[in-house]
Design an enzyme around this catalytic site. Structure first.
Site: not given
Ligand code: NAP
Length: 239
Positions: A143, A156
């Site tokens: 990120s 984070y």
């Molecule tokens: N969204 C953004 O703007 C953004 C920006 C920069 C980086 N990122 C990075 O991109 C990646 C994806 O983010 P996202 O925004 O798509 O997140 P999200 O929509 O919250 O999805 C997260 C996924 O991970 C699962 N998860 C969370 N904790 C877990 C655990 N302990 N064990 C197994 N599964 C787990 C969740 O399901 P459950 O909750 O059911 O476990 C869900 O499937 C992350 O690494 C995030 O840091 C996101």
């Protein structure tokens, strides 16, 4: 018992039930990969798996911080075929709204680090023999909060900074495997909404629109390093 096509390359994608992990999973399945995907919430993972409707998706509910679950993920992947890709996508934001470091509860910081640093490294360690044998790829989701000192993002952001450095050192230690820290940029997801509680995040990119940048890394296999989706998309002109 389900029969998987064990000639397909196999990927492990953590956090495959929604957001970016689900979008990547869908794209890999379309390209003929077998995907072992997880998430903690069983119902959401099962409903995503039903929607993706692929016999090449192995959905294993569990928490990446649980060692026996990580063993199950790697075991299922190796049984399904040649493990060529690990996407450490599952991540923990921490409390919402995010506390300042001056007030950050130690137990919350520990939970963030467990999910965002220790679990990805442990999964890498478990998958490394197979990934090395298959000249595979590791993608660790990072990120801009890893490199920008945004107030409130210390928990984070520092976890992602540590993940960046783990990625860089791993790349130096294991040249047979490509190691990418991949910054997807802002995406309209549950985590992003939790980071900006009460705000309208509908102008952020859909996760699906970021996937081509990650696929570009897999297709072109540049040197290991830290890559921003926005740069890959500009270079490839395909966002
Ligand atoms: N969204 C953004 O703007 C953004 C920006 C920069 C980086 N990122 C990075 O991109 C990646 C994806 O983010 P996202 O925004 O798509 O997140 P999200 O929509 O919250 O999805 C997260 C996924 O991970 C699962 N998860 C969370 N904790 C877990 C655990 N302990 N064990 C197994 N599964 C787990 C969740 O399901 P459950 O909750 O059911 O476990 C869900 O499937 C992350 O690494 C995030 O840091 C996101």
């Amino acid at each position: 018992m389900t029969q998987y096509d064990n000639t397909s390359p196999v990927a492990i994608v953590t956090g495959a039930s929604r957001g970016f992990g689900r979008a990547v999973t869908a794209a890999l399945l379309t390209r003929g990969w077998t995907v072992v995907g997880d998430a903690r919430r069983v119902h959401e993972l099962e409903s995503s798996a039903r929607a993706l409707n692929s016999t090449q998706l192995i959905a294993l509910p569990g928490d990446v911080t649980d060692a026996s679950h990580r063993s199950a993920l790697v075991g299922a992947a190796i049984e399904a075929g040649p493990l060529r890709l690990l996407v450490n996508n599952a991540s923990r934001l921490g409390p919402s709204p995010q506390p300042t470091l001056a007030a950050y509860p130690a137990s919350d910081l520990s939970a963030v680090y467990n999910t965002n640093i220790f679990a990805p490294l442990a999964l890498i360690q478990a998958a490394l023999p197979a990934l090395t044998a298959n000249a595979g790829v590791i993608v660790n989701l990072t990120s801009d909060a890893a490199v920008e000192p945004y107030p409130g993002w210390g928990g984070y952001g520092s976890s992602k900074a540590a993940l960046d450095q783990l990625s860089a050192v791993l790349a130096a230690e294991i040249p047979a495997v490509a190691v990418y820290a991949f910054d997807p940029g802002d995406m309209r997801t549950e985590m992003h909404q939790a980071a900006f509680p009460g705000e309208d995040v509908s102008d952020r990119a859909e996760p699906e629109s970021v996937v081509p940048a990650l696929l570009r890394l897999l297709d072109t296999r540049p040197a290991s390093g830290r890559y921003r989706a926005a740069d890959l998309a500009v270079a490839g002109g395909r966002r």
